[in-house]
Design a protein around this motif. Structure first.
Motif, PDB file in Angstrom:
ATOM      1  N   CYS A  52      -7.105   4.046  -2.163  1.00 29.59           N
ATOM      2  CA  CYS A  52      -5.719   3.714  -1.828  1.00 29.59           C
ATOM      3  C   CYS A  52      -4.975   3.383  -3.113  1.00 29.59           C
ATOM      4  CB  CYS A  52      -5.634   2.550  -0.844  1.00 29.59           C
ATOM      5  SG  CYS A  52      -6.142   0.955  -1.524  1.00 29.59           S
ATOM      6  N   HIS A  53      -3.661   3.430  -3.032  1.00 29.87           N
ATOM      7  CA  HIS A  53      -2.817   3.137  -4.189  1.00 29.87           C
ATOM      8  C   HIS A  53      -1.951   1.932  -3.864  1.00 29.87           C
ATOM      9  CE1 HIS A  53       0.738   4.208  -6.975  1.00 29.87           C
ATOM     10  NE2 HIS A  53      -0.195   3.590  -7.667  1.00 29.87           N
ATOM     11  N   SER A  73     -11.556   7.173   3.291  1.00 23.40           N
ATOM     12  CA  SER A  73     -11.841   6.311   2.140  1.00 23.40           C
ATOM     13  C   SER A  73     -12.231   4.918   2.622  1.00 23.40           C
ATOM     14  CB  SER A  73     -10.606   6.212   1.248  1.00 23.40           C
ATOM     15  OG  SER A  73      -9.562   5.530   1.933  1.00 23.40           O
ATOM     16  N   LEU A 100      -6.579  -0.208   6.438  1.00 22.90           N
ATOM     17  CA  LEU A 100      -5.325  -0.257   5.688  1.00 22.90           C
ATOM     18  C   LEU A 100      -4.493   0.988   5.955  1.00 22.90           C
ATOM     19  CD1 LEU A 100      -6.211  -1.653   2.136  1.00 22.90           C
ATOM     20  CD2 LEU A 100      -4.640  -2.663   3.797  1.00 22.90           C
ATOM     21  N   LYS A 101      -3.171   0.797   5.986  1.00 21.32           N
ATOM     22  CA  LYS A 101      -2.252   1.904   6.178  1.00 21.32           C
ATOM     23  C   LYS A 101      -1.134   1.822   5.146  1.00 21.32           C
ATOM     24  CE  LYS A 101      -2.931   2.357  11.196  1.00 21.32           C
ATOM     25  NZ  LYS A 101      -2.246   2.374  12.519  1.00 21.32           N
ATOM     26  N   ALA A 102      -0.552   2.963   4.839  1.00 20.76           N
ATOM     27  CA  ALA A 102       0.590   2.982   3.928  1.00 20.76           C
ATOM     28  C   ALA A 102       1.694   2.096   4.499  1.00 20.76           C
ATOM     29  CB  ALA A 102       1.092   4.407   3.739  1.00 20.76           C
ATOM     30  N   ALA A 150     -10.697   2.197   2.021  1.00 23.05           N
ATOM     31  CA  ALA A 150      -9.468   1.545   2.485  1.00 23.05           C
ATOM     32  C   ALA A 150      -9.095   2.025   3.880  1.00 23.05           C
ATOM     33  CB  ALA A 150      -8.330   1.826   1.507  1.00 23.05           C
ATOM     34  N   ASP A 151      -9.262   3.322   4.130  1.00 27.52           N
ATOM     35  CA  ASP A 151      -8.961   3.889   5.445  1.00 27.52           C
ATOM     36  C   ASP A 151      -9.896   3.310   6.499  1.00 27.52           C
ATOM     37  OD1 ASP A 151      -7.797   5.584   7.374  1.00 27.52           O
ATOM     38  OD2 ASP A 151      -9.332   7.109   7.033  1.00 27.52           O
ATOM     39  N   SER A 181      -0.277   4.529  -0.545  1.00 25.28           N
ATOM     40  CA  SER A 181      -0.949   5.654   0.111  1.00 25.28           C
ATOM     41  C   SER A 181      -2.403   5.304   0.369  1.00 25.28           C
ATOM     42  CB  SER A 181      -0.864   6.921  -0.755  1.00 25.28           C
ATOM     43  OG  SER A 181      -1.513   6.717  -1.999  1.00 25.28           O
ATOM     44  N   VAL A 182      -2.988   5.944   1.380  1.00 21.53           N
ATOM     45  CA  VAL A 182      -4.392   5.736   1.734  1.00 21.53           C
ATOM     46  C   VAL A 182      -5.031   7.097   1.979  1.00 21.53           C
ATOM     47  CG1 VAL A 182      -6.012   4.705   3.367  1.00 21.53           C
ATOM     48  CG2 VAL A 182      -3.906   3.493   2.786  1.00 21.53           C
ATOM     49  N   VAL A 186       0.858  -1.184   0.000  1.00 20.47           N
ATOM     50  CA  VAL A 186       0.000   0.000   0.000  1.00 20.47           C
ATOM     51  C   VAL A 186       0.893   1.232   0.000  1.00 20.47           C
ATOM     52  CG1 VAL A 186      -1.816   1.256   1.200  1.00 20.47           C
ATOM     53  CG2 VAL A 186      -1.792  -1.250   1.253  1.00 20.47           C
TER      54      VAL A 186
END
Length: 241
Positions: free
Chosen positions: A236-237, A161, A168-170, A163-164, A156-157, A154
């Motif tokens: 997220c990316h 969002s 999920l975390k970077a 994902a957030d 970025s988050v 991951v």
């Protein structure tokens, strides 16, 4: 005396088929997921070694073993190359069989997870937030081995969002995303397809998070959705590893 040229010199010296080359005679249908992973790695290592031998001779699976006038080439060991080609054909068959059962097992496992999640969906938050189950990596090594190595990280988050809200975390490394894993993600294209096909549905994401010297295995519940205030369905990316 010469070689009988009525025989196909390019053909393997032994027939190919659903047998192994001696490294293992286990029936893939009877192997566990961890054993299938180990068998896959064993076959791939042997295929790599055999391919290296062919390369050292300056040939591959399709190279001609005869001269322009149909005599056996004198610059290579024709018998050895034919034997190696036969082994590679057998191993490719074995690899295909192992992958068939491995992918089926992973698909069945995630289908069971999705059904179990559906049975408990009434207890989930309606905004897509999730509960996070985590263990020290040492306590879940067998499960981690089954899902294989992480295939994405991951990058970025976005705040608020999906994902957030899922947790999920970077920096989190993704082991599985729904039914997608390191075997079938195809440079993350299958993740994108899965997300598009499951808008508004809960997907189980297994991630690895490094906390100082410890690593945790996370089970996250992520609901792809629009209207959260940003672009995309996840926010997220992901970057392939």
């Amino acid at each position: 005396m010469g070689i009988n040229m009525d025989d196909n010199i390019h053909a393997p010296t032994v027939a190919s088929g659903p047998t192994t080359t001696g490294g293992s005679n286990r029936d893939p249908a009877k192997l566990s997921m961890v054993e299938l992973m180990q068998e896959k790695e064993r076959i791939e290592e042997e295929l790599s070694a055999l391919s290296s031998v062919l390369t050292s001779h300056g040939v591959n699976m399709n190279s001609s073993l005869t001269t322009f006038d149909d005599f056996p080439r004198a610059d290579i060991d024709v018998a050895q190359i034919r034997t190696i080609r036969a082994k590679i054909i057998r191993l490719r068959y074995d690899h295909k069989e192992v992958m068939k059962y491995l992918e089926k097992g992973i698909h069945d496992h995630f289908s069971n997870l999705q059904r179990a999640q559906g049975d408990t969906s009434s207890a989930s938050n309606t905004d897509g937030s999730s509960r996070i189950q985590s263990n020290l990596i040492g306590n879940s090594s067998s499960e981690a081995a089954m899902f294989g190595p992480p295939f994405a990280i991951v990058n970025s988050v976005a705040a608020a969002s999906p994902a957030d809200q899922a947790g999920l975390k970077a920096g989190d490394k993704i082991r599985s995303f729904g039914i997608i894993n390191w075997i079938n993600h195809e440079r993350l294209s299958k993740v994108a397809e899965l997300v598009q096909q499951n808008e508004g549905r809960t997907l189980i994401v297994k991630a690895l998070r490094q906390d100082g010297v410890n690593a945790r295995e996370l089970d996250l519940e992520l609901v792809p959705r629009r209207g959260w205030g940003g672009r995309g369905l996840l926010g997220c990316h992901l970057v392939p590893l």
